[in-house]
Design a protein around this motif. Sequence first.
Motif, mmCIF file in Angstrom:
data_model
loop_
_atom_site.group_PDB
_atom_site.id
_atom_site.type_symbol
_atom_site.label_atom_id
_atom_site.label_comp_id
_atom_site.label_asym_id
_atom_site.label_seq_id
_atom_site.Cartn_x
_atom_site.Cartn_y
_atom_site.Cartn_z
ATOM 1 N N LYS A 1 -6.373 -5.714 4.254
ATOM 2 C CA LYS A 1 -5.541 -6.234 2.944
ATOM 3 C C LYS A 1 -4.989 -7.598 2.943
ATOM 4 N N SER A 2 -4.198 -7.868 3.981
ATOM 5 C CA SER A 2 -3.660 -9.293 4.053
ATOM 6 C C SER A 2 -4.636 -10.444 4.085
ATOM 7 N N VAL A 3 -5.470 -10.095 5.176
ATOM 8 C CA VAL A 3 -6.709 -11.264 5.323
ATOM 9 C C VAL A 3 -7.412 -11.363 3.851
ATOM 10 N N ALA A 63 2.079 -9.835 -3.841
ATOM 11 C CA ALA A 63 3.063 -8.954 -2.939
ATOM 12 C C ALA A 63 2.558 -8.200 -1.712
ATOM 13 N N ASP A 64 2.646 -8.744 -0.637
ATOM 14 C CA ASP A 64 2.184 -8.191 0.462
ATOM 15 C C ASP A 64 3.196 -7.157 1.339
ATOM 16 N N GLU A 65 3.044 -5.980 1.011
ATOM 17 C CA GLU A 65 3.844 -5.042 1.271
ATOM 18 C C GLU A 65 5.438 -5.300 1.485
ATOM 19 N N PRO A 66 5.885 -5.610 0.060
ATOM 20 C CA PRO A 66 7.244 -6.347 0.040
ATOM 21 C C PRO A 66 8.376 -5.043 0.140
#
Lengths: 335, 334
Positions: free
Chosen positions: A47-49, A179-182
């Motif tokens: 997800k993040s990559v 928004a990455d797991e904010p």
Amino acid sequence: MAALLEVKGLKTQFFTQDGVVHAVNGISYKLHEGETLAIVGESGSGKSVGVMSLIRLIPQPPGKIVAGEVWFDGRDLMALTDDEVRQVRGNRIAMIFQDPMTSLNPVLTIGQQIMEALQLHLGMDKSQARQRAIELLEMVGIPGAASRLDSYPHQYSGGMRQRVMIAMGLSCNPQLLIADEPTTALDVTIQAQIVDLVQGLKEQIGMAIIWITHDLGVVAGLAERVIVMYAGHIVEEAEVHELYEEPHHPYTLGLLRSVPRLDMGKSKRLIPIDGLPPDLIDLPPGCPFAPRCQYRTEKCTQEAPPIDATSPTRRVACWNWENVVADIKEGGIYV
Amino acid sequence: MSSENGSKKDVLLEVKGLKMYFPITKGIIIQRKIADIKAVDGVSFSIKHGETLGLVGESGCGKSTTGRAILQLYRPTAGSVLFEGVELTEMKGETLRRQRREMQMIFQDPYASLNPRLTVGNIVGEPLEVHNLAKGKERQERVQELLKLVGLNPYFVNRYPHEFSGGQRQRIGIARSLAVNPKFIVADEPISALDVSIQAQIVNLLEDLQSSLGLTYLFIAHDLSMVRHISDRIAVMYLGKLVELTDHIALYEEPLHPYTQALLSAVPIPDPYIEEKRQRIVLEGDVPSPTNPPSGCNFRTRCPRAMDICAEKDPEWKNMGTPENEHWVACHLY
Ligand SMILES: Nc1ncnc2c1ncn2[C@@H]1O[C@H](COP(=O)(O)OP(=O)(O)OP(=O)(O)O)[C@@H](O)[C@H]1O
Ligand SMILES: Nc1ncnc2c1ncn2[C@@H]1O[C@H](COP(=O)(O)OP(=O)(O)OP(=O)(O)O)[C@@H](O)[C@H]1O
Ligand SMILES: [Mg+2]
Ligand SMILES: [Mg+2]
């Protein structure tokens, strides 16, 4: 409607001592203006990559975007110079991360950090920037914003720091907020505050949002469309109501079944997904979910299923998705 | 609380007025105490044999400290902890060490809680040695049996923690805690660090072990859906105090305390139709500091229903249910 963002065949790998980590394995999707897209999947699913690759924030080496195009507002971000991408990142695409403490500078006041961005990107003078910073903090619900401007990050709580990150993200009126797991590090009551806040701001400002999470509950209240990732692949994409009513991929179904629901009677026993996610250095041939899948047939272990449209709004990468649907039609999701 | 109902015999653990304060000191040569962090500030509850009591609340409210103070890993500032009727807070030395065999802890972080330099066999077998329970071949057999019990291949004994996934490491931690045949386990967020798809595996394992070994659990978590799933009764904690305690049905169907109501309303539900219609009780502001908690009811600064009396008087801990179905709450509304 033209897409704001179109990702085509994105592939990112890490070249490590142990071998090549296949983090993102050729993903394609579109995002429209003002739309909220959630990307869900468990730890390590890419997800993040996947989103860091969009804005070219992959550490290189060991990382490398080995293939793909990323069309944003008419330009391929993969073809831009570093300077041009930096411009896009500062102005058009904003990003907020899981841990707001690591993204804030501990020795500068909150006000200094917000104002710096405004002066740099929007060319405001100091007093304009200060005024705007107060407005932004008020917008994200920091009480007594004017007096809190001169506080340092450690004097803010976790929820307040995440609000500051959102304020900074919004300071340049971006078209896209990633928004990455904010809210993952925050308590549920604070998470509810942040989700409400972002929903409200979205209506006000009209930006598109990509929201990364592993929590299918948060997604339900937030997104219009959902992408489910597994081992660096998109395994399913659907409009949010469709996904929860009738998941097509066995992994999505497994995820929904394995968490107890607060609004349902106490279940007798949880239904876990057996086994473990695959090693991204040594991916099995065929479908990456096959070793854990109840619907596995011989074909699954030999040939990876392509992601195909099953309706104008849905896609799934599974040879046997029709069996999944038939089972849900017969017995429901929550057995 | 259980002293009020006659069924004392089924009670395994009874906690009364438990307080755990951490001093804040100032000065380098002469340390002066300037204040206390009131991590746990007068908590009372009991747990019956074979029961699971869930303990929920936001970060920093004192859940882990409660668990540690019960096991005497911290020596409580005040209060009493009776285990099978025996007072633990006054126990010392060898007696306490022997008592600890009965009570074990499973930790949140399966990465940090296992010694990376020991093999799985030594990690799981160590408590057997410490308590002189088994040596040599007998120990080896017991370790293999424990690994099987938690769903791991007994052939893993010679491997090291880094060779395992988070879920597998949590299983190793569970096997270790079971080595000494405990009666009571404090599970401190045992699944929070695990992936959704793995959490259910561990929860099922804990439930299976409970029924086959007759274990009693204090299950600490902040995920209310999971807590409800695994618990018989649930205690809700806020800023060092319990605000509500009742069975898993009543807590969700008729929560009494405004904090419990807010907490429940904040839990996201994986159904977009429900989420669209849901009315959230949004709490204003943040949790106050445990060093200087508000006067009276410590939730009043964030409570949507606060009244004048809330600032003046600490609410009593009252049973609003029946003697059979207890429903404890600390709130001036009742
Ligand atoms: N700098 C790096 N070097 C080597 N491998 C990396 C690096 N960054 C990421 N990876 C690998 O890429 C894969 C995908 O990671 P990614 O961070 O995208 O996962 P994720 O879905 O965001 O997970 P999480 O939910 O834990 O944040 C993982 O296997 C990870 O170990
Ligand atoms: N050893 C210690 N020394 C000083 N203060 C402590 C210590 N342990 C905990 N505290 C403080 O006591 C309070 C309660 O902490 P505790 O770890 O029990 O909370 P928790 O409910 O378990 O939170 P979380 O959900 O984050 O694990 C916090 O304010 C914490 O900072
Ligand atoms: Mg990530
Ligand atoms: Mg804790």
